[in-house]
Scaffold this active site. Structure first.
Site, PDB file in Angstrom:
ATOM      1  N   GLY A 243       0.907  -1.077  -0.197  1.00 37.20           N
ATOM      2  CA  GLY A 243       0.379  -0.227  -0.154  1.00 37.20           C
ATOM      3  C   GLY A 243       0.832   1.177  -0.194  1.00 37.20           C
ATOM      4  O   GLY A 243      -0.051   2.686  -0.213  1.00 37.20           O
ATOM      5  N   PRO A 283       4.695  -4.810  -0.809  1.00 35.27           N
ATOM      6  CA  PRO A 283       4.595  -3.332  -1.841  1.00 35.27           C
ATOM      7  C   PRO A 283       4.306  -4.314  -3.368  1.00 35.27           C
ATOM      8  O   PRO A 283       4.622  -4.923  -3.596  1.00 35.27           O
ATOM      9  CB  PRO A 283       5.423  -2.721  -1.842  1.00 35.27           C
ATOM     10  N   GLY A 284       3.349  -3.504  -3.649  1.00 31.01           N
ATOM     11  CA  GLY A 284       3.488  -4.045  -5.577  1.00 31.01           C
ATOM     12  C   GLY A 284       3.231  -2.304  -6.503  1.00 31.01           C
ATOM     13  O   GLY A 284       4.649  -2.564  -6.960  1.00 31.01           O
ATOM     14  N   TYR A 325     -10.118   5.660 -10.180  1.00 33.41           N
ATOM     15  CA  TYR A 325     -10.475   5.935  -9.533  1.00 33.41           C
ATOM     16  C   TYR A 325     -10.128   7.418  -9.295  1.00 33.41           C
ATOM     17  O   TYR A 325      -9.432   8.720  -8.288  1.00 33.41           O
ATOM     18  CB  TYR A 325      -8.743   5.799  -8.451  1.00 33.41           C
ATOM     19  N   CYS A 352     -15.497   3.622 -26.912  1.00 34.91           N
ATOM     20  CA  CYS A 352     -16.860   4.561 -27.241  1.00 34.91           C
ATOM     21  C   CYS A 352     -17.219   4.609 -25.798  1.00 34.91           C
ATOM     22  O   CYS A 352     -18.738   4.425 -25.598  1.00 34.91           O
ATOM     23  CB  CYS A 352     -17.299   3.551 -28.230  1.00 34.91           C
ATOM     24  N   GLU A 353     -16.948   5.501 -24.850  1.00 33.07           N
ATOM     25  CA  GLU A 353     -17.013   6.354 -23.303  1.00 33.07           C
ATOM     26  C   GLU A 353     -16.835   7.729 -23.808  1.00 33.07           C
ATOM     27  O   GLU A 353     -15.744   7.898 -23.667  1.00 33.07           O
ATOM     28  CB  GLU A 353     -16.077   5.418 -22.350  1.00 33.07           C
ATOM     29  N   TYR A 382      -0.657  -0.844 -11.834  1.00 33.04           N
ATOM     30  CA  TYR A 382      -2.289  -1.586 -11.982  1.00 33.04           C
ATOM     31  C   TYR A 382      -2.693  -0.932 -13.501  1.00 33.04           C
ATOM     32  O   TYR A 382      -3.760  -0.561 -14.076  1.00 33.04           O
ATOM     33  CB  TYR A 382      -2.513  -0.749 -11.468  1.00 33.04           C
TER      34      TYR A 382
HETATM   35  C1  LIG Z   1      -2.029  -4.964  -3.734  1.00 34.33           C
HETATM   36  C2  LIG Z   1      -2.548  -5.953  -2.083  1.00 34.33           C
HETATM   37  C3  LIG Z   1      -0.915  -5.337  -1.673  1.00 34.33           C
HETATM   38  C4  LIG Z   1       0.098  -4.698  -2.783  1.00 34.33           C
HETATM   39  O1  LIG Z   1      -0.768  -3.128  -2.247  1.00 34.33           O
HETATM   40  P1  LIG Z   1       0.301  -2.260  -3.276  1.00 34.33           P
HETATM   41  O2  LIG Z   1      -0.737  -0.089  -3.238  1.00 34.33           O
HETATM   42  O3  LIG Z   1       0.054  -2.403  -5.212  1.00 34.33           O
HETATM   43  O4  LIG Z   1       1.242  -1.993  -2.891  1.00 34.33           O
HETATM   44  C5  LIG Z   1      -0.201  -5.726  -1.064  1.00 34.33           C
HETATM   45  N1  LIG Z   1      -1.605  -7.056  -0.704  1.00 34.33           N
HETATM   46  C6  LIG Z   1      -1.992  -6.768  -0.311  1.00 34.33           C
HETATM   47  C7  LIG Z   1      -3.510  -8.032   0.541  1.00 34.33           C
HETATM   48  C8  LIG Z   1      -3.302  -6.238  -1.223  1.00 34.33           C
HETATM   49  O5  LIG Z   1      -4.252  -7.133  -1.554  1.00 34.33           O
END
Ligand SMILES: *Cc1c(COP(=O)(O)O)cnc(C)c1O
Length: 423
Positions: A243, A283-284, A325, A352-353, A382
């Site tokens: 997150g 982290p993603g 978002y 088409c939106e 994402y």
């Molecule tokens: C989406 C998610 C993440 C990664 O979130 P980021 O905002 O991309 O860092 C990590 N853990 C869980 C359980 C998630 O659902």
């Protein structure tokens, strides 16, 4: 009004701006658009690897890359090679990671509604951890796990922390579909239930408070709630989830992964978390977002009374975040990255939106127009992973660039690919 040239801090680490081009990983973006066409995702492999290494050194072994933010075999291997585990949330994500050659013992299985088939495969291949979300899942695990088919788990709990972020990506509050509530007592019952399953080892707790969070306070609060909750449980792992936010536009600033890790380590000491407990995260976005940018070619430019619409050859199919978002992005002209940006346009896609808007108010150089190649930075998270075939638009190709070399890791989708499901 006019906007300054694009901020280098929003671009991948290796980006170099010259008068008439941008180099990433030593490769010309204009050249890539010419060879591979547009829209096109370009990832700087050095940025990806550096962020993975930063995560690996900021947390303990078992820290994971959240693959839902961007997943393909090449990305899974990069994260694995740099020392991270890989989070998956579905059987499909698990499948791609296993096909990439990453060993199951480095995979963590999430999901708020895992099917029996998904759990069976996770157990059969021997994943590192399953993060247990609900009582139906515990019932399934009772029938699937035994001394001869063992499983290592964490339990997902909701700490009751409201992250300061968009409602759709907030997950730590009590009113949520994810995890077991601490305050209702469900989390405690889940722990007791899991401990009664022979062959199942429960290592600790997991929480994820939300996504695109800039303020470290929410993470620190969550950690201290979890640490207090598990005081006498003898657990050896605590995961604060993912997150961590990233800056998408000028004026935003986000903590780095190492600042995030430092803040959590300090908080762990402060709340007296047992030093045998591994501090983990997943982290993603913070790993992949800034590593990539998307190249588009401008087509139609339509001045109306209120504004000018500038249309590109992709849109909500390759970047649904603005629609989902209301997320902001910036744009720049790849052939004149150092130019001032006095031209204000609404950057739209080809779908088409009316809602197919990439940037509500984009700033571009005065001469940017039809046939210009433009880029939107910070599209590594994402974007591709949420891409669709809406309007039967093929998904873009994805390139990794490194030291002057180009690797096409996902080819552009074709009409034949899209027709392949027709019976
Ligand atoms: C989406 C998610 C993440 C990664 O979130 P980021 O905002 O991309 O860092 C990590 N853990 C869980 C359980 C998630 O659902």
């Amino acid at each position: 009004m006019t906007a300054e040239p694009i901020l280098v801090s929003l671009l991948p680490d290796t980006a170099t701006l010259v008068e008439n081009d941008v180099l990433v990983g030593g490769v010309s973006l204009r050249g890539l658009a010419g060879v591979y066409g547009t829209p096109l995702f370009v990832y700087d492999e050095e940025t990806l690897r550096a962020r993975c290494r930063e995560a690996a050194s900021s947390f303990d072994d078992g820290v994971a890359f959240a693959s839902k933010s961007f997943l393909c075999g090449a990305m899974a291997r990069v994260a694995f090679e740099e020392g991270l585990c890989i989070d998956v949330a579905t059987g499909g994500e698990l499948d791609i990671v296993l096909r990439s050659g990453v060993p199951a013992r480095r995979v963590i299985m999430h999901g708020n509604n895992k099917s029996a088939e998904e759990l069976e495969r996770a157990i059969a291949v021997g994943v590192h951890r399953v993060v247990v979300d609900n009582f139906e899942e515990i019932a399934l695990l009772k029938s699937l796990v035994s001394e001869s088919t063992p499983l290592d788990c964490l339990v997902r709990v909701t700490p009751g922390v409201e992250a300061h972020t968009h409602e759709f990506v907030r997950t730590g509050q009590e009113d949520t579909k994810f995890g077991f509530s601490i305050s209702s007592g469900d989390a405690r019952i889940a722990i007791e239930d899991l401990r009664e399953i022979p062959g199942l080892t429960l290592h600790g707790v997991h929480a994820h408070i939300g996504s695109q969070v800039f303020d470290l306070i929410g993470f620190v609060e969550s950690l201290s709630i979890l640490a207090n909750f598990i005081t006498d449980d003898g657990f050896d792992e605590l995961c604060v989830g993912g997150g961590l936010g990233v800056a998408y536009v000028a004026g935003e600033t986000a903590p780095s992964i190492s600042q995030w890790g430092d803040a959590l380590r300090a908080a762990a000491v402060e709340v007296g978390l047992d030093t045998n407990v591994r501090l983990l995260a997943e982290p993603g976005r913070a790993v992949v977002a800034q590593a990539a940018l998307t190249l588009y070619q401008v087509g139609a430019v339509k001045p109306v009374a209120q504004r000018t619409y500038m249309a590109v050859d992709g849109g909500m199919s390759d970047n649904p975040r603005p629609v989902l978002y209301g997320s902001g992005y910036e744009a720049f002209d790849v052939s004149q990255p150092l130019a001032e940006r006095p031209q204000n346009v609404r950057l739209v896609g080809k779908h088409c939106e009316s809602g197919d808007v990439l940037i509500d108010e984009a700033w571009l150089p005065a001469s940017t127009g039809a046939r210009s190649i433009i880029a939107t930075p910070v599209t590594g998270a994402y974007g591709y992973s949420m891409a669709s075939n809406y309007n039967r638009v093929p998904r873009p190709a994805v390139l990794f660039v490194l030291d002057g070399e180009v690797r096409e890791v996902l080819r552009r989708e074709t009409f034949d690919d899209m027709a392949a499901l027709e019976m």
